[in-house]
Design an enzyme around this catalytic site. Structure first.
Site, PDB file in Angstrom:
ATOM      1  N   THR A 134      -7.648  -6.926  10.661  1.00  0.00           N
ATOM      2  CA  THR A 134      -7.887  -7.025  12.109  1.00  0.00           C
ATOM      3  C   THR A 134      -9.183  -7.790  12.336  1.00  0.00           C
ATOM      4  O   THR A 134     -10.258  -7.328  11.967  1.00  0.00           O
ATOM      5  CB  THR A 134      -7.996  -5.605  12.716  1.00  0.00           C
ATOM      6  OG1 THR A 134      -6.782  -4.923  12.432  1.00  0.00           O
ATOM      7  CG2 THR A 134      -8.231  -5.651  14.206  1.00  0.00           C
ATOM      8  N   GLU A 160      -1.260  -6.476  11.475  1.00  0.00           N
ATOM      9  CA  GLU A 160      -0.416  -5.358  11.045  1.00  0.00           C
ATOM     10  C   GLU A 160      -0.511  -4.212  12.056  1.00  0.00           C
ATOM     11  O   GLU A 160      -1.585  -3.895  12.518  1.00  0.00           O
ATOM     12  CB  GLU A 160      -0.896  -4.894   9.650  1.00  0.00           C
ATOM     13  CG  GLU A 160      -0.091  -3.780   9.057  1.00  0.00           C
ATOM     14  CD  GLU A 160       1.408  -4.052   9.144  1.00  0.00           C
ATOM     15  OE1 GLU A 160       1.865  -5.083   8.646  1.00  0.00           O
ATOM     16  OE2 GLU A 160       2.116  -3.223   9.749  1.00  0.00           O
ATOM     17  N   PHE A 161       0.642  -3.602  12.352  1.00  0.00           N
ATOM     18  CA  PHE A 161       0.662  -2.549  13.368  1.00  0.00           C
ATOM     19  C   PHE A 161       1.060  -1.185  12.803  1.00  0.00           C
ATOM     20  O   PHE A 161       1.409  -0.286  13.572  1.00  0.00           O
ATOM     21  CB  PHE A 161       1.619  -2.946  14.505  1.00  0.00           C
ATOM     22  CG  PHE A 161       1.188  -4.190  15.219  1.00  0.00           C
ATOM     23  CD1 PHE A 161       0.245  -4.125  16.238  1.00  0.00           C
ATOM     24  CD2 PHE A 161       1.684  -5.434  14.862  1.00  0.00           C
ATOM     25  CE1 PHE A 161      -0.185  -5.270  16.889  1.00  0.00           C
ATOM     26  CE2 PHE A 161       1.268  -6.593  15.503  1.00  0.00           C
ATOM     27  CZ  PHE A 161       0.330  -6.509  16.523  1.00  0.00           C
ATOM     28  N   CYS A 185      -8.878   2.801  13.521  1.00  0.00           N
ATOM     29  CA  CYS A 185      -8.551   1.619  14.327  1.00  0.00           C
ATOM     30  C   CYS A 185      -8.977   1.708  15.786  1.00  0.00           C
ATOM     31  O   CYS A 185      -9.755   0.882  16.256  1.00  0.00           O
ATOM     32  CB  CYS A 185      -7.058   1.347  14.245  1.00  0.00           C
ATOM     33  SG  CYS A 185      -6.537   0.882  12.600  1.00  0.00           S
ATOM     34  N   LYS A 222      -5.472  12.898  12.558  1.00  0.00           N
ATOM     35  CA  LYS A 222      -4.147  13.192  13.108  1.00  0.00           C
ATOM     36  C   LYS A 222      -3.312  13.775  11.970  1.00  0.00           C
ATOM     37  O   LYS A 222      -3.752  13.751  10.807  1.00  0.00           O
ATOM     38  CB  LYS A 222      -3.497  11.941  13.707  1.00  0.00           C
ATOM     39  CG  LYS A 222      -3.159  10.882  12.684  1.00  0.00           C
ATOM     40  CD  LYS A 222      -2.324   9.780  13.303  1.00  0.00           C
ATOM     41  CE  LYS A 222      -1.756   8.886  12.224  1.00  0.00           C
ATOM     42  NZ  LYS A 222      -0.928   7.825  12.724  1.00  0.00           N
TER      43      LYS A 222
END
Ligand code: UDX
EC number: 1.1.1.22
Length: 444
Positions: free
Chosen positions: A121, A155-156, A267, A328
């Protein structure tokens, strides 16, 4: 096709394994000898469901191998993916040290036509910098017949669902200038879009910005819901009902509308700040992004205040249990974890905290301070011992259906502060619990 992934972090490793799974020959390279040695012993340094199994299958099939030898990896590959970290610099911008040093190495080692694909990123304009560095390194070698092209391919993937996200992406974004590179990228990803989802080609700057825009938009949705949740708490409306009420409008959609302790991870916090910094660099005022970030910070402070207020503004010497430490569920990643921030605020205020988490306890030293006020428990029930209240900070599935009666036996009081809205308030009252959650009850 021969592919080399430079950087065996989250994105690099998952991409390497998934490209190999689709039948490509993949070399994954990292300068960290220890990491490469672990990977070569079949050990994955991160917790990501399914990754270990898929990695071992592809190593055994001879399609994937790990090395520190970047020179060999570059020479043998047509596609060179840069997938190194872009951590946050002190001023909020992305630190491009690793990306630019990889560009230098590529310039020194490149021996034939390569497509250099940036997956890290990075701020707009980085592809151009990478290109210039490679050209200048090639010039130093006094050779002028080496052709290469730079492509941007953000990239996601999400942690915890990384393999599924990579293998079956909603879309693939490719920033590219040359038609021949576009065709090669299409071929590379051919099998990943058999589900009919699109490969979207665009100019390089737009591709670089799409990654930040996507993360910032998702973070904005979360902060919007969190801001509304504070109003719900005061007027007695229910943020969960509102979530469904607005999410069923197709224009809005259901995802990323969960109110809670705020977003964390490697992120969202970093990318919101980096985009904000880019805007400031261009003399623009990132009003919305500033608000997104400050609502995110306020949300956990508001939750802490709920706890402290309930205990008449004094939690000194009291023991609380926190379920969840990772940012998470389904990951052991503790970077910018809202759970860790909350635990630190509780111990700063004088409380003792019993912490339980299925995967992340091994990193408690890295994210928690006041360690003398912390006890770690693998077993969620044992962690409740002598506790004034349970605080749910990360919504692991292990916490969804606990034995509420067993829990009561261990605790001093039947109080739950649920930072992830896991239970129905009415049902919890019927079960004999004092239940506090986010945006679902008539309390300040
Ligand atoms: C995110 C993006 O989703 C991914 O596309 C990108 O490549 C990397 O950043 P990740 O950081 O792995 O992925 O986690 P994600 O599942 O997106 O959750 C980010 C944070 O938002 C978590 O702290 C999560 O708890 C929080 N969140 C998410 C909410 O608070 N509410 C929601 O409704 C959804």
């Amino acid at each position: 096709m021969n592919i080399c992934l430079i950087g065996a972090g989250y994105v690099g490793l998952v991409s390497a394994v998934c490209f190999a799974e689709m039948g490509h020959n993949v070399i994954c390279v990292d300068k960290d000898e220890h990491k490469i040695s672990l990977l070569n012993q079949g050990i994955v340094p991160i917790y990501e469901p399914g990754l270990l199994e898929l990695m071992n299958i592809n190593v055994e099939a001879g399609r994937l191998y790990f090395t520190e030898n970047i020179s060999e990896a570059i020479k043998e590959s047509l596609f060179i993916f840069i997938a190194v970290g872009t951590p946050q610099d002190e001023d909020g911008s992305a630190d491009l040290r690793h990306v630019l040093s990889v560009a230098e190495i590529i310039g020194r080692e490149i021996n034939s036509f390569k497509i250099i694909v940036n997956k890290s990123t990075v701020p707009v304009g980085t592809a151009k910098n990478v290109k210039n560095i490679i050209i200048s390194e090639i010039q130093k070698r006094r050779i002028d017949n080496i052709d290469f092209d730079i492509v941007s391919n953000p990239e996601f993937l999400k942690e915890g669902d990384a393999i599924n996200d990579f293998m079956r992406p909603d879309r693939i974004i490719i920033g590219v200038e040359r038609k021949d590179s576009e065709e090669l990228m299409k071929e590379l990803y051919f099998h990943f879009v058999k589900n009919g989802n699109p490969i979207i080609f665009m100019d390089i700057k737009s591709a670089e910005l799409t990654k930040y825009a996507s993360n910032a938009m998702l973070a904005t949705r979360i902060s919007f819901m969190n801001e509304l949740s504070s109003l719900c708490d005061i007027i007695g409306a229910d943020i969960e009902k509102i979530r469904i009420g607005i999410g069923t409008d197709k224009r809005i959609g259901m995802s990323f509308l969960y109110s809670g302790l705020g977003y964390g991870g490697s992120c969202f916090p970093k990318d919101v700040q980096a985009l904000s910094k880019t805007m400031k660099d261009f003399h623009l005022n990132p009003n919305l992004l500033n608000a997104v970030e400050s609502i995110n910070k306020e949300q956990r402070i508001r939750f802490l205040k709920k706890i402290i207020t309930r205990f008449e503004n004094n939690i000194v010497g009291k023991t609380f249990t926190v379920w969840g430490l990772s940012f998470k569920p389904k990951t052991d990643d503790i970077r910018e974890s809202p759970a860790a921030h909350l635990i630190n605020m509780l111990t700063d205020a004088g409380a003792h905290v019993n912490v339980s988490d299925p995967e992340a306890l091994k990193y408690s030293n890295l994210c928690l301070r006041n360690l003398e006020s912390i006890s770690l428990f693998k077993d969620k029930y044992l962690s409740l011992k002598d506790s004034e209240a349970l605080v749910i900070a990360t919504e692991w599935s292990q916490y969804r259906n606990p034995d509420f009666e067993l829990m009561k036996l261990n605790m001093k009081r039947n109080i739950i502060f649920d930072g992830r809205n896991q239970f129905e308030p009415e049902k919890m009252t019927q079960l004999g619990w004092e239940y506090h959650c986010i945006g679902r009850s008539n309390e300040m």
